[in-house]
Structures are given as C-alpha cells and as structure tokens.
Design an enzyme around this catalytic site. Structure first.
Site, PDB file in Angstrom:
ATOM      1  N   GLY A  56       0.826  -1.208   0.000  1.00  0.00           N
ATOM      2  CA  GLY A  56       0.000   0.000   0.000  1.00  0.00           C
ATOM      3  C   GLY A  56       0.858   1.255   0.000  1.00  0.00           C
ATOM      4  O   GLY A  56       2.087   1.189  -0.146  1.00  0.00           O
TER       5      GLY A  56
ATOM      6  N   THR B 191       9.849 -11.244  -7.091  1.00  0.00           N
ATOM      7  CA  THR B 191       8.663 -11.984  -6.655  1.00  0.00           C
ATOM      8  C   THR B 191       9.032 -13.421  -6.351  1.00  0.00           C
ATOM      9  O   THR B 191       9.645 -14.087  -7.165  1.00  0.00           O
ATOM     10  CB  THR B 191       7.561 -11.992  -7.736  1.00  0.00           C
ATOM     11  OG1 THR B 191       6.719 -13.125  -7.511  1.00  0.00           O
ATOM     12  CG2 THR B 191       8.122 -12.103  -9.133  1.00  0.00           C
TER      13      THR B 191
ATOM     14  N   ASP C 109       6.910 -15.690  -6.060  1.00  0.00           N
ATOM     15  CA  ASP C 109       5.956 -16.557  -6.765  1.00  0.00           C
ATOM     16  C   ASP C 109       6.335 -16.811  -8.226  1.00  0.00           C
ATOM     17  O   ASP C 109       5.675 -17.602  -8.893  1.00  0.00           O
ATOM     18  CB  ASP C 109       4.551 -15.928  -6.726  1.00  0.00           C
ATOM     19  CG  ASP C 109       3.969 -15.897  -5.326  1.00  0.00           C
ATOM     20  OD1 ASP C 109       4.585 -16.488  -4.428  1.00  0.00           O
ATOM     21  OD2 ASP C 109       2.904 -15.283  -5.138  1.00  0.00           O
TER      22      ASP C 109
ATOM     23  N   GLU D 132      -0.453 -22.294  -1.765  1.00  0.00           N
ATOM     24  CA  GLU D 132      -1.427 -21.615  -0.888  1.00  0.00           C
ATOM     25  C   GLU D 132      -2.648 -21.081  -1.638  1.00  0.00           C
ATOM     26  O   GLU D 132      -3.722 -20.929  -1.063  1.00  0.00           O
ATOM     27  CB  GLU D 132      -0.754 -20.465  -0.134  1.00  0.00           C
ATOM     28  CG  GLU D 132      -0.199 -19.415  -1.082  1.00  0.00           C
ATOM     29  CD  GLU D 132       0.448 -18.222  -0.407  1.00  0.00           C
ATOM     30  OE1 GLU D 132       0.250 -18.022   0.792  1.00  0.00           O
ATOM     31  OE2 GLU D 132       1.157 -17.497  -1.119  1.00  0.00           O
TER      32      GLU D 132
HETATM   33  N1  LIG Z   1      -1.810  -0.659  -9.607  1.00  0.00           N
HETATM   34  C1  LIG Z   1      -0.926  -0.051  -8.795  1.00  0.00           C
HETATM   35  N2  LIG Z   1      -0.607   1.234  -8.983  1.00  0.00           N
HETATM   36  C2  LIG Z   1       0.279   1.862  -8.172  1.00  0.00           C
HETATM   37  N3  LIG Z   1       0.905   1.257  -7.155  1.00  0.00           N
HETATM   38  C3  LIG Z   1       0.632  -0.017  -6.919  1.00  0.00           C
HETATM   39  C4  LIG Z   1      -0.307  -0.749  -7.716  1.00  0.00           C
HETATM   40  N4  LIG Z   1      -0.392  -2.014  -7.224  1.00  0.00           N
HETATM   41  C5  LIG Z   1       0.448  -2.047  -6.167  1.00  0.00           C
HETATM   42  N5  LIG Z   1       1.056  -0.867  -5.985  1.00  0.00           N
HETATM   43  C6  LIG Z   1       2.019  -0.528  -4.934  1.00  0.00           C
HETATM   44  O1  LIG Z   1       3.173  -1.363  -5.055  1.00  0.00           O
HETATM   45  C7  LIG Z   1       3.624  -1.780  -3.784  1.00  0.00           C
HETATM   46  C8  LIG Z   1       3.775  -3.286  -3.738  1.00  0.00           C
HETATM   47  O2  LIG Z   1       2.605  -3.911  -4.245  1.00  0.00           O
HETATM   48  P1  LIG Z   1       2.164  -5.372  -3.749  1.00  0.00           P
HETATM   49  O3  LIG Z   1       1.959  -5.349  -2.273  1.00  0.00           O
HETATM   50  O4  LIG Z   1       1.051  -5.817  -4.587  1.00  0.00           O
HETATM   51  O5  LIG Z   1       3.464  -6.264  -3.939  1.00  0.00           O
HETATM   52  P2  LIG Z   1       4.215  -6.704  -5.261  1.00  0.00           P
HETATM   53  O6  LIG Z   1       5.091  -5.605  -5.705  1.00  0.00           O
HETATM   54  O7  LIG Z   1       3.236  -7.197  -6.264  1.00  0.00           O
HETATM   55  O8  LIG Z   1       5.139  -7.852  -4.704  1.00  0.00           O
HETATM   56  P3  LIG Z   1       4.687  -9.339  -4.294  1.00  0.00           P
HETATM   57  O9  LIG Z   1       3.263  -9.532  -4.698  1.00  0.00           O
HETATM   58  O10 LIG Z   1       5.632 -10.224  -5.010  1.00  0.00           O
HETATM   59  O11 LIG Z   1       4.890  -9.397  -2.836  1.00  0.00           O
HETATM   60  C9  LIG Z   1       2.644  -1.244  -2.770  1.00  0.00           C
HETATM   61  O12 LIG Z   1       3.234  -0.132  -2.120  1.00  0.00           O
HETATM   62  C10 LIG Z   1       1.428  -0.824  -3.571  1.00  0.00           C
HETATM   63  O13 LIG Z   1       0.796   0.324  -3.050  1.00  0.00           O
HETATM   64  O1  LIG Z   2       3.995 -10.720   3.395  1.00  0.00           O
HETATM   65  P1  LIG Z   2       2.567 -11.035   3.263  1.00  0.00           P
HETATM   66  O2  LIG Z   2       1.770  -9.786   3.077  1.00  0.00           O
HETATM   67  O3  LIG Z   2       2.047 -11.948   4.285  1.00  0.00           O
HETATM   68  O4  LIG Z   2       2.453 -11.752   1.865  1.00  0.00           O
HETATM   69  C1  LIG Z   2       2.340 -13.091   1.592  1.00  0.00           C
HETATM   70  C2  LIG Z   2       2.227 -13.206   0.101  1.00  0.00           C
HETATM   71  O5  LIG Z   2       3.350 -12.650  -0.524  1.00  0.00           O
HETATM   72  C3  LIG Z   2       3.882 -13.543  -1.482  1.00  0.00           C
HETATM   73  O6  LIG Z   2       5.019 -14.151  -0.914  1.00  0.00           O
HETATM   74  C4  LIG Z   2       4.264 -12.796  -2.721  1.00  0.00           C
HETATM   75  O7  LIG Z   2       5.276 -11.912  -2.391  1.00  0.00           O
HETATM   76  C5  LIG Z   2       2.799 -14.564  -1.705  1.00  0.00           C
HETATM   77  O8  LIG Z   2       3.269 -15.826  -2.081  1.00  0.00           O
HETATM   78  C6  LIG Z   2       2.119 -14.596  -0.370  1.00  0.00           C
HETATM   79  O9  LIG Z   2       0.773 -14.931  -0.484  1.00  0.00           O
END
Ligand SMILES: Nc1ncnc2c1ncn2[C@@H]1O[C@H](COP(=O)(O)OP(=O)(O)OP(=O)(O)O)[C@@H](O)[C@H]1O
Ligand SMILES: O=P(O)(O)OC[C@H]1O[C@](O)(CO)[C@@H](O)[C@@H]1O
Ligand SMILES: [Mg+2]
Length: 504
Positions: free
Chosen positions: A208, A261, A263, A362
């Site tokens: 976020g 990532t 995943d 998961e």
């Molecule tokens: N569509 C978007 N536009 C702008 N910022 C975004 C959007 N989606 C996610 N973010 C921002 O990117 C950051 C990381 O997003 P998220 O928690 O989904 O993790 P991720 O980068 O996808 O990594 P992972 O899923 O592998 O843990 C957050 O600070 C979130 O607010």
């Molecule tokens: O750290 P958090 O918010 O518990 O996230 C867990 C999620 O993050 C991931 O590891 C992706 O980064 C997913 O596999 C899992 O569901």
C-alpha cells in the site's frame, strides 16, 4: 491490429500492424491498394499502445522498445561512458552494447515464421546521459520479501560507485510510503558490504501507500535523478506511474524497475531472483514431511508452499524432490470425492506405499475453503486478496474422510513453512543473478533509458517496457510440457473430470 496513415501528394501510405508483423500499403486516390516493401530500418511507432513498438525491416522483426530521457528532453547532453577507462573492462572485446542489439522473446521458431518480438539488450552503452558527480540515485524495496533483495541493493550501490564513480545513493525506507513519510539513509559500498549475507531487505518494505504525486514531489525536492525500484507486479505498476509523472513534469529522472517476486509470477522474464533459493529451501520441508510419514503407519504429509496465483514453487519443489505423491496448484482445479478424486488417490497410495506426501500451493482450492468457512473477501493494503489457509482446510478434510467415512486411522503431519522459504539469504546462483540484474539496471539508467524493467529473456538480460511485464501474470500453463512432466513424475490424477468437483 493498428493502423497508421502517412500522406503524400498523390497517395497515402497505410501501415497495418499487429504484435508480430508490420505491412505497408499504398492507398491511391481511386482507393486501390498496392502492397509496398517496408524500407529497411524504417521506424514506425505503433499507435494506441502502452509501449513503443518499432519495425526495423520487413522480415517481421519487432522491437518493443523502452523510453529514453531524450524522448521528452531532446537537448539532453551526453558524455563518453567512464567504462572507456575502466581497468575491469580493458580487455573486453566488446565493452558496449550496440544500439541495434536486441534479445529475441521466442527462440524456438519455425523456418519461415516472422522474426518476432525483441527487446533492447541490457548492458553498458558508449554514451551516458549523467555526469557521475551529478547523479543522486535512490533505491526502494516494496511488496513481500524474497531471497536476494539485499544482494540487488548491494550491487546497485557498488555498481554505481565502482563502474561509474557515483557516490550519492539514498535508501528509501519502508517501501513507497517511505518517499514521503520517512528519512532516507546514505548507502555506500561500505554500508552495504555484508548485507547480501542476510535475508529480508535492508531498506524494509511495505504494501500500500503508493501516492504518485507525493512520491514524485519528493523525488523532485530531494533532487534525485535515478530511481531504482525493486518489487513485484504491483510495485512495477507503481513504477510505471512514477515514470509517467516524471515525464509529464519533464524531469531528468531515470526510473528503473527490478522485478522481485517469490511466486515467479512476473511475465516475460525467464525466472525471478530468489525463486531457486525458495525451491531449494522448500526441499527441507518436503524431506521432513517424507521422513515423518514413512516412519509411521498410514502417514499422510501435507506441505503448504507459497504461490498466490502461480503454482511455480510447488511445481518445481515437487519435481526436484521426487518424494511428493501429489502437487496441487491454483492453475489446475482439483476435487476430493469420487472416482479420480484426491481421497481415492490417497487411499491407493497408502495401500501401495504405506504413506504419501501432498504439496499444495497456498492459492489452490481457495473456492472450497471460502465455501466452507463463509469467509469475507479480505484484502491487504495493496489490494491483494488475503488467502484462506488451504493447508489447514485440506488437513481437516482428509482426516475427516478417513476417520469418519473410511473408518481408517491415518497419521497426519501438516507442515507450513510459508515464510521460511522466502526469509532467507539467496543461494550462490541467485546471488550471481542478482548482481547481473543490478548492474544491468545501473547501465540502463546511466545510458538514459527510463520506464524499464530489467530481466533475463532466454538467458540474455534485456530492457523490457514496464507495461509488458505487468499486463499479464506469469502462471503455470497446464497445457505445457512442464506440468505433464510433473504428472508423469508423481503419477497423480490430472483431475480433469471437473464435473465431479465439489459443489460450488
Ligand atoms: N496498480 C498499482 N498502482 C500503483 N501502485 C501499486 C499498484 N499495485 C500495487 N502498488 C504498490 O506497489 C507496492 C507493492 O505492491 P504489492 O503489495 O502488490 O506487492 P508486489 O510488488 O506485487 O510484490 P509481491 O506480490 O511479489 O509481494 C505497494 O506499495 C502498492 O501500493
Ligand atoms: O507478506 P505477506 O503480506 O504476508 O504476503 C504473503 C504473500 O506474498 C507472497 O510471498 C508474494 O510476495 C505470496 O506468495 C504470499 O501470499
Ligand atoms: Mg504481487
């Protein structure tokens, strides 16, 4: 299909394009069409497309290009790359990547097929668009943890310093929100020297809190001109917004994304860093489950591994282990009861071997758990759906079935190593991979590229338009050979009789 028009005195040139082919026609005043040969090295930008695509010639070669600072700052001066005088590169035959060097997205091709989509090859360029002492870089890490983040941070700092003489690098703390809510720290080679030996992220992370305007205001206020953003698909979407806002404001700021990532759900790139380390660590959990269940009567081991929408960790951990009898992933729906179902398979394996091990990602079977628990649709701060515990659910279902329905005692061992596989330092091969990613990102930013994600495509590092890696998630294709290899190795049911599935 896209369409562009270019007028001349007596006719129009009509360019038709799809992702793989550009065709040029002459549209005459009598509305007749004549096919024209595409001029070699002609340059066409595809309209209405989230990233730039250009055809270099008429044999179906397509370059999906990344933006450059000079696209919106045409008078930006360039300088010779300091690597011209680098001892390290002194005997390298071709220090600099040529402007026409590209990496093919598909390397398995048919003889007569078009050459297809390519990306700009990563690496140092003859010219750079930053004087080293003018650079103020920053690094931020967002999203979940992943082995190797600290190695990437370390190698960006060291790469900037040792290769380009840059010594002003700021660490943004706590993810995107850290830009506007926290102080920065100074990152020097000395500060980051040992961080690659630790798991997690030296800079901390968060979900976020992405506020594009506040972030770019802060970049501007702090006079930052290179932004290195390490994170998953969500993070890369955020990076694309930052790049767009930077362009809108006409700032000389290069924005580089480094995909992270656990995943392995990021499209286009071969594999994400830390994935191999996670698969290796998952072996320990699977081994433990196997040892436990083969030491008791009617032992059933269940190991839950990460994988929100993509079952890569479960699939590769299963393939590597050979102790797994059944692997369940989100991409391949399964069912419990009836012929061809999981219960029947467990019973059969117990009769044959006295024990069995199930690996479950998961994200698999979420619809069943939701149905049983009547859970609300909860989301994390980034908007990702919070998963229900499918491991616990499956454990209970299997226990109930064998004790209540089959009147058969089973010895259930449930192992949930979830965070343990991602909170560790990266292994040797991931460390090397992370170093290459970091150095490629540094070369790209110094060369003035921006709005790009760096990563290996068919083992060659490339600069990929951010939109290209965020438009779709990488998932296990159950129609590909890899999944068939897994089914052939476990001999588990394919669960294709989906009409037998639990009521939805
Ligand atoms: N569509 C978007 N536009 C702008 N910022 C975004 C959007 N989606 C996610 N973010 C921002 O990117 C950051 C990381 O997003 P998220 O928690 O989904 O993790 P991720 O980068 O996808 O990594 P992972 O899923 O592998 O843990 C957050 O600070 C979130 O607010
Ligand atoms: O750290 P958090 O918010 O518990 O996230 C867990 C999620 O993050 C991931 O590891 C992706 O980064 C997913 O596999 C899992 O569901
Ligand atoms: Mg994500």
């Amino acid at each position: 299909m896209d369409l562009s028009l270019a007028a001349s005195s007596s006719s129009f040139d009509l360019l038709l394009s799809n992702p793989h082919k550009f065709s040029l026609f002459q549209l005459n005043h009598d509305l007749s069409l004549k096919s024209k040969k595409l001029p070699t090295k002609s340059l066409f930008w595809r309209q209405n497309h989230p990233f730039r695509v250009r055809a270099l010639n008429d044999d179906g070669f397509v370059l999906e290009d990344v933006p450059h600072l000079t696209d919106f700052l045409p008078h930006l001066p360039s300088y010779p790359n300091p690597l011209h005088h680098s001892q390290a590169y002194a005997i390298v035959k071709q220090t600099f990547v040529g402007p026409e060097d590209a990496v093919a997205q598909n390397i398995v091709v048919h003889k007569d097929s078009p050459r297809g989509v390519h990306f700009r090859r990563a690496g140092p360029r003859e010219k750079v668009y930053f004087m080293p002492d003018e650079v103020r870089a920053c690094i931020v890490t967002c999203g979940g943890l992943c082995p190797g983040i600290n190695t990437v941070i370390r190698e960006i700092v060291c790469g900037l310093n040792y290769m380009y003489g840059v010594d002003d690098v700021l660490g943004i703390l706590g993810g995107y929100r850290g830009f506007y809510s926290k102080n920065t720290i100074n990152l020097t080679p000395k500060v980051v020297n040992d961080i690659h030996k630790r798991g997690g992220t030296f800079l901390c992370t968060s979900r976020g809190g992405h506020d594009t305007n506040k972030i770019v205001d802060n970049i501007q206020d702090r006079r930052i001109n290179q932004v290195y953003i390490i994170g998953g698909d969500g993070t890369q979407r955020g990076a694309a917004l930052i790049y767009k806002e930077v362009e809108k404001r006409g700032l000389q700021v290069a924005v580089a994304g480094i995909p992270k990532t656990i995943d392995n759900d990021i499209a286009v790139i071969d594999k994400s860093f830390g994935f191999d380390t996670a698969v290796e660590e998952a072996q320990r959990a699977i081994n433990a489950a196997h040892v436990e269940v083969e030491s008791v009567e009617n032992g059933v081991g269940i190991v839950k591994l990460m994988g929100r929408y993509s079952g890569f960790i479960a699939m590769f951990a299963t393939l590597a282990s050979r102790d797994v009898d059944c692997c369940l992933i989100p991409e391949s729906p399964f069912y419990l009861e009836g012929p061809g179902g999981l219960f029947e398979f467990i019973e059969q394996r117990i009769k044959e071997n006295g024990h069995m091990v199930i690996v479950i990602a998961e994200g698999a079977g979420q619809e069943y758990v939701a149905q049983d628990m009547q859970a609300a649709d909860e989301r994390d701060a980034s908007g990702n759906r919070l998963l229900l515990d499918v491991g616990l659910w499956l454990t209970q279902e299997v226990k109930d079935h064998f004790t209540k329905v089959k009147k058969m005692e089973i010895n259930m061992k449930y192992i949930d190593p979830t965070y343990m596989i991602r909170a560790i330092p990266s292994n040797a091969s991931d460390n090397i991979y992370c170093s290459l990613l970091a150095q490629s990102a540094v070369h790209g930013a110094m060369a003035g590229y921006t709005g790009f994600t760096v990563g290996p495509v068919n083992s060659r590092h490339a600069y990929i338009p951010i939109a290209r890696v965020t438009e779709a998630q990488n998932t296990v294709k159950v129609t590909d050979r890899m999944w068939a290899r897994l089914l052939a190795s476990t001999n588990q049911p394919s669960f294709l009789n989906s009409n037998e599935m639990l009521p939805m």
